[in-house]
Design an enzyme around this catalytic site. Structure first.
Site, PDB file in Angstrom:
ATOM      1  N   ASN A   1       0.868  -1.172   0.000  1.00  0.00           N
ATOM      2  CA  ASN A   1       0.000   0.000   0.000  1.00  0.00           C
ATOM      3  C   ASN A   1       0.911   1.230   0.000  1.00  0.00           C
ATOM      4  OD1 ASN A   1      -1.814   2.019   0.592  1.00  0.00           O
ATOM      5  ND2 ASN A   1      -2.867   0.884   2.220  1.00  0.00           N
TER       6      ASN A   1
ATOM      7  N   ARG B   1      -2.353  -1.862  -3.634  1.00  0.00           N
ATOM      8  CA  ARG B   1      -3.464  -0.914  -3.548  1.00  0.00           C
ATOM      9  C   ARG B   1      -3.165   0.255  -4.486  1.00  0.00           C
ATOM     10  NH1 ARG B   1      -3.930   4.182   0.127  1.00  0.00           N
ATOM     11  NH2 ARG B   1      -6.056   4.791  -0.349  1.00  0.00           N
TER      12      ARG B   1
ATOM     13  N   HIS C   1     -11.878   5.106  -1.415  1.00  0.00           N
ATOM     14  CA  HIS C   1     -12.180   4.196  -0.295  1.00  0.00           C
ATOM     15  C   HIS C   1     -13.074   3.036  -0.732  1.00  0.00           C
ATOM     16  CE1 HIS C   1     -11.745   7.883   2.564  1.00  0.00           C
ATOM     17  NE2 HIS C   1     -10.608   7.222   2.515  1.00  0.00           N
TER      18      HIS C   1
ATOM     19  N   ARG D   1      -8.185  17.925   5.055  1.00  0.00           N
ATOM     20  CA  ARG D   1      -8.769  18.338   3.767  1.00  0.00           C
ATOM     21  C   ARG D   1     -10.078  19.088   3.994  1.00  0.00           C
ATOM     22  NH1 ARG D   1      -8.533  12.507   1.111  1.00  0.00           N
ATOM     23  NH2 ARG D   1      -7.066  11.963   2.741  1.00  0.00           N
TER      24      ARG D   1
ATOM     25  N   GLU E   1      -7.792  -2.709   5.851  1.00  0.00           N
ATOM     26  CA  GLU E   1      -7.584  -2.523   4.412  1.00  0.00           C
ATOM     27  C   GLU E   1      -6.636  -3.565   3.813  1.00  0.00           C
ATOM     28  OE1 GLU E   1      -6.062   1.326   3.187  1.00  0.00           O
ATOM     29  OE2 GLU E   1      -7.360   1.201   1.446  1.00  0.00           O
TER      30      GLU E   1
END
Ligand code: AMP
Length: 405
Positions: A7, A92, A181, A242, A388
């Site tokens: 990842n 990923r 996501h 963000r 994940e």
């Protein structure tokens, strides 16, 4: 199947070696601040997961991965002694654009298409592609799979994914909403369906991935029909650093007033806004909750804004779907913060989402999926714990197993 999960981020590398049969992690690695002189990489092996920290100053993400592979073959604690023992690699990938609608085996064609996706996530995809290329050279006989954050959202209809801009921007530059996501939303929806004891195809679900980054998805009959993240992961909810949705005219206004460059605006919106921007102290929800409890006004405002924006997104997707059976909470905040969940659902009871305070207050443990609404809540509320790397390993195993058949 023994799967190495990679990842790669813009300045980080997360990796795990996972035995998919027993769902066991055998190695966990995290490198942060990659590319700087402060870069460090921690590597830990099962069963104790005692971390050993390595200095990886000034290495690239792919070079960190190369170093990790050396550690894995040299360290006596490692579960493998040679790279040949790794049966598959799961990567990923943040952006798959319109090229990838599901996880893909990385052959020549897929690799060429990955190049075309780089401009859609210029901070993340190139680092992942560099890792893929390094691994293809080093382990040419080991199948590599790409698992995309965007793939789950390729079922969105045009009315959800198009922006009301001149059509040529979509036609010339593929500017549209892609979401993110995706693996998390897909997993959360499937787990909730299992928990509710009903097939996913019969359900209307609103999945909320609330972590440092955050997004909410309307999952109708198992398919994503809308999601809050857009062309990039900047759109939608207020997040750790963000901004999420703001009036786009603010950008040009600030640029004119303060003479900011494009890169500076990028930095402000992605790194200096959100919870950090409002609280002024931290992007981490735990810190902000602590500060609010001490009476910090800005921290309180950050939490109020965060909660309000999540509530509006859930309400919006309630309207977007023909039915809503459950709201699913996952990721760092969604899984662990009973306080935030209570605040969010306090405003949604009139829509039939009624939290059970006692069930909500049971603090989550890994693997502790549960329903936290009252028994006769018309819409159930579920918590799903996410992992994940494990999901990527399982998708990789599925695809490689199918190809072997
Ligand atoms: P993630 O990106 O999924 O790792 O989530 C990180 C976010 O979850 C950070 O803002 C953390 O502060 C937040 N978080 C983790 N545990 C808790 C908790 N117990 N209470 C509130 N926020 C939490």
């Amino acid at each position: 199947m023994l799967v190495l999960v990679v990842n790669a981020g813009s300045s980080s590398l997360k990796s795990q070696l996972i035995e998919t049969e027993g769902k066991d992690a055998r190695m966990k690695c995290l490198a942060e601040k990659v590319g700087t002189d402060q870069a460090r990489m921690s590597v830990a092996f099962a069963p104790d997961f005692q971390k050993v920290v390595y200095n990886v100053a000034d290495l690239s993400v792919a070079q960190c991965l190369r170093k990790l592979l050396d550690i894995m073959t040299d360290d006596p604690e490692s579960p493998i002694s040679g790279l040949g023992q790794i049966e598959a690699i799961g990567n990923r990938i943040v952006a798959g654009g319109e090229y990838f609608t599901k996880a893909a085996l990385i052959d020549e064609e897929a690799r060429a298409n990955l190049d075309k996706c780089e401009e859609l996530a210029p901070l993340h995809n190139p680092a992942a592609d560099a890792c893929i290329d390094m691994l293809r050279k080093l382990m040419p006989n080991t199948p590599q799979v790409a698992v995309f954050d965007t793939a789950f959202h390729t079922t969105m209809p045009p009315k959800a994914y198009m922006y009301p801009l001149p059509m040529r921007y979509y036609e010339d530059y593929h500017i549209r909403r892609y979401g993110a996501h995706g693996t998390s939303h897909r997993y959360a929806a499937q787990q909730a369906a299992n928990w509710l004891g009903r097939p996913l195809r019969d359900l209307g679900l609103i999945t909320c991935h609330l972590g440092n980054g955050g997004s909410i998805t309307a999952v109708n009959h198992g398919k994503s029909i809308d999601t809050t993240m857009g062309f990039t992961p900047l759109e939608g909810l207020m997040m750790g650093t963000r901004s999420g949705n703001i009036d786009p005219a603010i950008l040009t206004y600030i640029m004119r007033r303060e003479g900011k460059t494009f890169d500076e605006m990028d930095e402000i919106l992605n790194k200096e806004s959100g919870i950090l921007g409002i609280s002024g102290t931290s992007s981490d929800m735990r810190d902000v909750l602590d500060a609010a409890a001490r009476g910090d006004e800005h921290a309180n405002l950050a939490i109020d804004m965060y909660v309000y924006r999540v509530q509006k997104a859930i309400g919006g997707y309630y309207a977007a779907m023909t039915r809503t059976d459950a709201v699913v909470m996952t990721a760092g905040i969604g899984e662990n913060s009973a306080d935030l969940r209570e605040r969010i659902f306090a405003g949604l009871a009139h829509m039939g989402m009624i939290l059970d305070k006692e069930r909500n207050d049971v603090t989550g443990q890994i693997g502790m999926n549960r329903i936290i609404s009252i028994d006769d809540s018309p819409i159930k509320i579920c918590v799903v714990t996410t992992d994940e790397e494990m999901r990527i390993a399982r998708e990789t195993d599925n695809l490689v197993s199918q190809l072997r058949e």
